[in-house]
Design a protein around this motif. Structure first.
Motif, mmCIF file in Angstrom:
data_model
loop_
_atom_site.group_PDB
_atom_site.id
_atom_site.type_symbol
_atom_site.label_atom_id
_atom_site.label_comp_id
_atom_site.label_asym_id
_atom_site.label_seq_id
_atom_site.Cartn_x
_atom_site.Cartn_y
_atom_site.Cartn_z
ATOM 1 N N ARG A 1 0.836 -1.207 0.000
ATOM 2 C CA ARG A 1 0.000 0.000 0.000
ATOM 3 C C ARG A 1 0.873 1.261 0.000
ATOM 4 N N SER A 2 1.982 1.190 0.710
ATOM 5 C CA SER A 2 2.888 2.347 0.738
ATOM 6 C C SER A 2 3.523 2.578 -0.629
ATOM 7 N N ILE A 3 3.948 1.509 -1.281
ATOM 8 C CA ILE A 3 4.533 1.655 -2.621
ATOM 9 C C ILE A 3 3.493 2.230 -3.586
ATOM 10 N N PHE A 4 2.268 1.740 -3.492
ATOM 11 C CA PHE A 4 1.201 2.245 -4.362
ATOM 12 C C PHE A 4 0.965 3.735 -4.125
ATOM 13 N N ASN A 5 0.995 4.163 -2.874
ATOM 14 C CA ASN A 5 0.853 5.591 -2.574
ATOM 15 C C ASN A 5 1.961 6.402 -3.248
ATOM 16 N N GLY A 6 3.175 5.856 -3.223
ATOM 17 C CA GLY A 6 4.294 6.540 -3.870
ATOM 18 C C GLY A 6 4.113 6.627 -5.367
ATOM 19 N N LEU A 7 3.622 5.556 -5.982
ATOM 20 C CA LEU A 7 3.382 5.560 -7.423
ATOM 21 C C LEU A 7 2.258 6.528 -7.781
ATOM 22 N N GLN A 8 1.250 6.583 -6.942
ATOM 23 C CA GLN A 8 0.111 7.461 -7.211
ATOM 24 C C GLN A 8 0.532 8.925 -7.274
ATOM 25 N N VAL A 9 1.477 9.326 -6.431
ATOM 26 C CA VAL A 9 1.970 10.704 -6.458
ATOM 27 C C VAL A 9 2.547 11.039 -7.825
ATOM 28 N N LEU A 10 3.223 10.058 -8.427
ATOM 29 C CA LEU A 10 3.848 10.298 -9.732
ATOM 30 C C LEU A 10 2.814 10.363 -10.850
ATOM 31 N N THR A 11 1.652 9.771 -10.657
ATOM 32 C CA THR A 11 0.595 9.853 -11.683
ATOM 33 C C THR A 11 -0.149 11.164 -11.607
ATOM 34 N N GLU A 12 -0.053 11.836 -10.476
ATOM 35 C CA GLU A 12 -0.785 13.085 -10.289
ATOM 36 C C GLU A 12 -0.050 14.283 -10.882
ATOM 37 N N SER A 13 1.145 14.041 -11.418
ATOM 38 C CA SER A 13 1.915 15.135 -11.988
ATOM 39 C C SER A 13 1.222 15.682 -13.227
ATOM 40 N N THR A 14 1.331 16.957 -13.392
ATOM 41 C CA THR A 14 0.773 17.613 -14.568
ATOM 42 C C THR A 14 1.888 18.340 -15.304
ATOM 43 N N GLU A 15 1.585 18.844 -16.470
ATOM 44 C CA GLU A 15 2.591 19.553 -17.249
ATOM 45 C C GLU A 15 3.120 20.752 -16.461
ATOM 46 N N GLY A 16 4.432 20.845 -16.385
ATOM 47 C CA GLY A 16 5.038 21.925 -15.626
ATOM 48 C C GLY A 16 5.256 21.581 -14.172
ATOM 49 N N SER A 17 4.800 20.394 -13.757
ATOM 50 C CA SER A 17 4.964 19.987 -12.361
ATOM 51 C C SER A 17 6.416 19.657 -12.084
ATOM 52 N N SER A 18 6.813 19.750 -10.808
ATOM 53 C CA SER A 18 8.173 19.399 -10.407
ATOM 54 C C SER A 18 8.361 17.890 -10.338
ATOM 55 N N LEU A 19 7.264 17.126 -10.479
ATOM 56 C CA LEU A 19 7.342 15.667 -10.466
ATOM 57 C C LEU A 19 6.875 15.131 -11.828
ATOM 58 N N PRO A 20 7.752 15.103 -12.816
ATOM 59 C CA PRO A 20 7.337 14.597 -14.126
ATOM 60 C C PRO A 20 7.022 13.109 -14.068
ATOM 61 N N ARG A 21 6.016 12.684 -14.793
ATOM 62 C CA ARG A 21 5.663 11.261 -14.844
ATOM 63 C C ARG A 21 6.850 10.497 -15.421
ATOM 64 N N PRO A 22 7.370 9.516 -14.685
ATOM 65 C CA PRO A 22 8.596 8.853 -15.141
ATOM 66 C C PRO A 22 8.334 7.807 -16.217
ATOM 67 N N LYS A 23 9.343 7.549 -17.013
ATOM 68 C CA LYS A 23 9.317 6.413 -17.929
ATOM 69 C C LYS A 23 9.640 5.137 -17.159
ATOM 70 N N VAL A 24 10.631 5.243 -16.276
ATOM 71 C CA VAL A 24 11.069 4.110 -15.443
ATOM 72 C C VAL A 24 11.014 4.525 -13.985
ATOM 73 N N VAL A 25 10.559 3.624 -13.130
ATOM 74 C CA VAL A 25 10.585 3.864 -11.691
ATOM 75 C C VAL A 25 11.399 2.766 -11.026
ATOM 76 N N ILE A 26 12.248 3.163 -10.104
ATOM 77 C CA ILE A 26 13.050 2.230 -9.318
ATOM 78 C C ILE A 26 12.450 2.146 -7.927
ATOM 79 N N ILE A 27 12.213 0.932 -7.462
ATOM 80 C CA ILE A 27 11.725 0.709 -6.097
ATOM 81 C C ILE A 27 12.870 0.126 -5.289
ATOM 82 N N HIS A 28 13.120 0.728 -4.138
ATOM 83 C CA HIS A 28 14.280 0.336 -3.343
ATOM 84 C C HIS A 28 13.934 0.425 -1.866
#
Length: 437
Positions: free
Chosen positions: A119-146
């Motif tokens: 659930r925590s990892i999913f929350n982290g991924l969800q933040v990256l989907t909420e990015s919009t154009e011009g956002s400081s969090l661009p939607r990634p092509k690749v995500v690393i989970i560590h």
């Protein structure tokens, strides 16, 4: 699942770690190869029950920094990684924000986790989907989970993971099993054993095309959310992507128990003790002593660069090390040490790792009366107390110049041994004292 390595799988030689420990520029190994956005998700909402401490292990501190800050730094220093999402428990949110501010982590977004790892990892991924154009969090092509408690991940291996994830869709680190795995009966008798050569331990980091792992989490079951541990399995089951497996280095070990914190501290201390800058001055005796110390410290696997003046080479000094040795004649000028401390503070050179300054007092007479008197040590001690507040450890060593070659050589050897020990141990209890070589 992400297997915990055993003590026998600990890294033997930490010299490859902390490429930025000497102040080098952030990594550029994959600068040309990675021309797409890459993000990292660090789940850090666990309570660390196996550690046996009230503080979750990711927030346990050594060398004046919490463990999670070291892990963040491993990713933050890599230029092609743009975003690091740290997922923490609600009660740790403010603490994590404080850590980010204190250690000036610039790529980090802190979000609250869920009731389980997935659930925590999913929350982290969800933040990256909420990015919009011009956002400081661009939607990634690749995500690393560590894992937040695996601080020694290296850039070259992250590059392999990232490129393989882009090509294959999913990729995970593996390590050989170091013990035979056995199954037991309900009565605690041996049932059967597995052929160790056919199996591997699943480790972190793991990399994914963002759309693949995000889709898997959107489709996975409540059972997976609550009891699952393996992200690669979710990608296979819900996105049909079979992960490429890459054998990782032994540095991927995980801080799980108290002893692992001590091991992590030891690794960092040893790495920080691999180099030093020695400021010799221009007198023939100080130059000679500097040459002897440089040679002797090489026997302790420490590379020493010798400079005649700190001011003249200050940029070069800061780029090479976090250990400084300054030789002065007699009591010397305390102002020279104060200026060096000021330079280190102004450049934040001690922000991430404690800096060591060893002030060597060279006395040209063997007469006891010419040595530093106890009441003259107060200014040194006061400066050491002030410096320690800025994560700078100031030590003093007194050495007497002897006209007898054998005694002079012995003093230089003793000075080198003390210097190596102080740099290696970084013990704050000895700051402000004047040791005798």
């Amino acid at each position: 699942m992400q297997g915990d390595t055993t003590a026998s799988d600990r890294p033997c030689d930490p010299r490859c770690f902390l490429n930025s420990a000497g102040g080098q520029d952030e990594g550029n190994t994959g600068h040309g190869a990675v021309d797409f956005p890459v993000a990292v998700v660090l789940p850090a909402a666990g309570c660390g029950e196996r550690m046996g401490l009230t503080t979750p292990k990711q927030f346990c501190t050594f060398l004046n920094r919490p463990l999670i800050s070291y892990t963040i730094e491993s990713f933050e220093k890599i230029s092609w990684i743009k975003t690091i999402v740290v997922v923490v428990a609600k009660e740790s949110h403010e603490l994590m924000l404080h850590i980010v501010k204190t250690f000036r982590h610039t790529k980090v977004k802190v979000v609250e986790g869920g009731t389980s790892r997935h659930r925590s990892i999913f929350n982290g991924l969800q933040v990256l989907t909420e990015s919009t154009e011009g956002s400081s969090l661009p939607r990634p092509k690749v995500v690393i989970i560590h894992d937040a408690v695996r601080p020694f991940v290296e850039e070259d291996f992250l590059l392999k993971i990232t490129l393989a994830a882009k090509e294959q869709g999913a990729v995970g680190a593996i390590r050989p099993l170091v013990s035979t795995v056995i199954a037991t009966t309900s009565e605690s008798y041996l049932d059967h054993s597995l052929e160790r050569a056919k199996y591997r331990a699943s480790e972190m980091p793991q990399g994914f095309l963002f759309d693949i792992i995000h889709q898997a989490y959107q489709l996975c079951s409540e059972f997976d959310f609550e009891f699952g541990t393996e992200c690669l399995h979710l990608a296979l089951q819900y996105s049909g992507t079979n992960a490429k497996l890459i054998e990782g280095p032994p540095t991927l070990w995980k801080v799980t128990y108290k002893r692992d914190l001590a091991a992590a501290e030891s690794v960092i201390k040893e790495t920080l003790s691999l180099s030093a800058c020695l400021i010799s001055g221009t007198m023939a005796e100080t130059v000679e002593l500097a040459s002897k110390v440089q040679k002797n410290l090489a026997a302790h696997d420490m590379a020493v660069d010798v400079f005649s003046c700190a001011k003249e080479y200050k940029e070069l000094l800061l780029s090479k090390t976090r250990n400084f040795i300054q030789i002065t004649v007699g009591g010397g000028r305390l102002s020279d040490i104060a200026e060096l401390i000021k330079l280190l503070e102004e450049t934040n050179h001690a922000l991430l790792y404690p800096v060591v300054i060893i002030w060597v007092h060279l006395y040209m007479s063997e007469e006891q009366s010419h040595r530093q008197k106890p009441d003259e040590l107060t200014p040194i001690m006061d400066l050491a107390v002030k410096a320690k507040q800025g994560n700078i450890l100031l030590y003093g060593i007194q050495v007497i110049h002897s006209k007898v070659p054998e005694l002079w050589e012995k003093s230089a050897e003793r000075l080198s041994e003390l210097t190596a020990a102080l740099i290696r141990d970084r013990n704050p209890a000895f700051t402000g004292q004047l040791l005798q070589a």
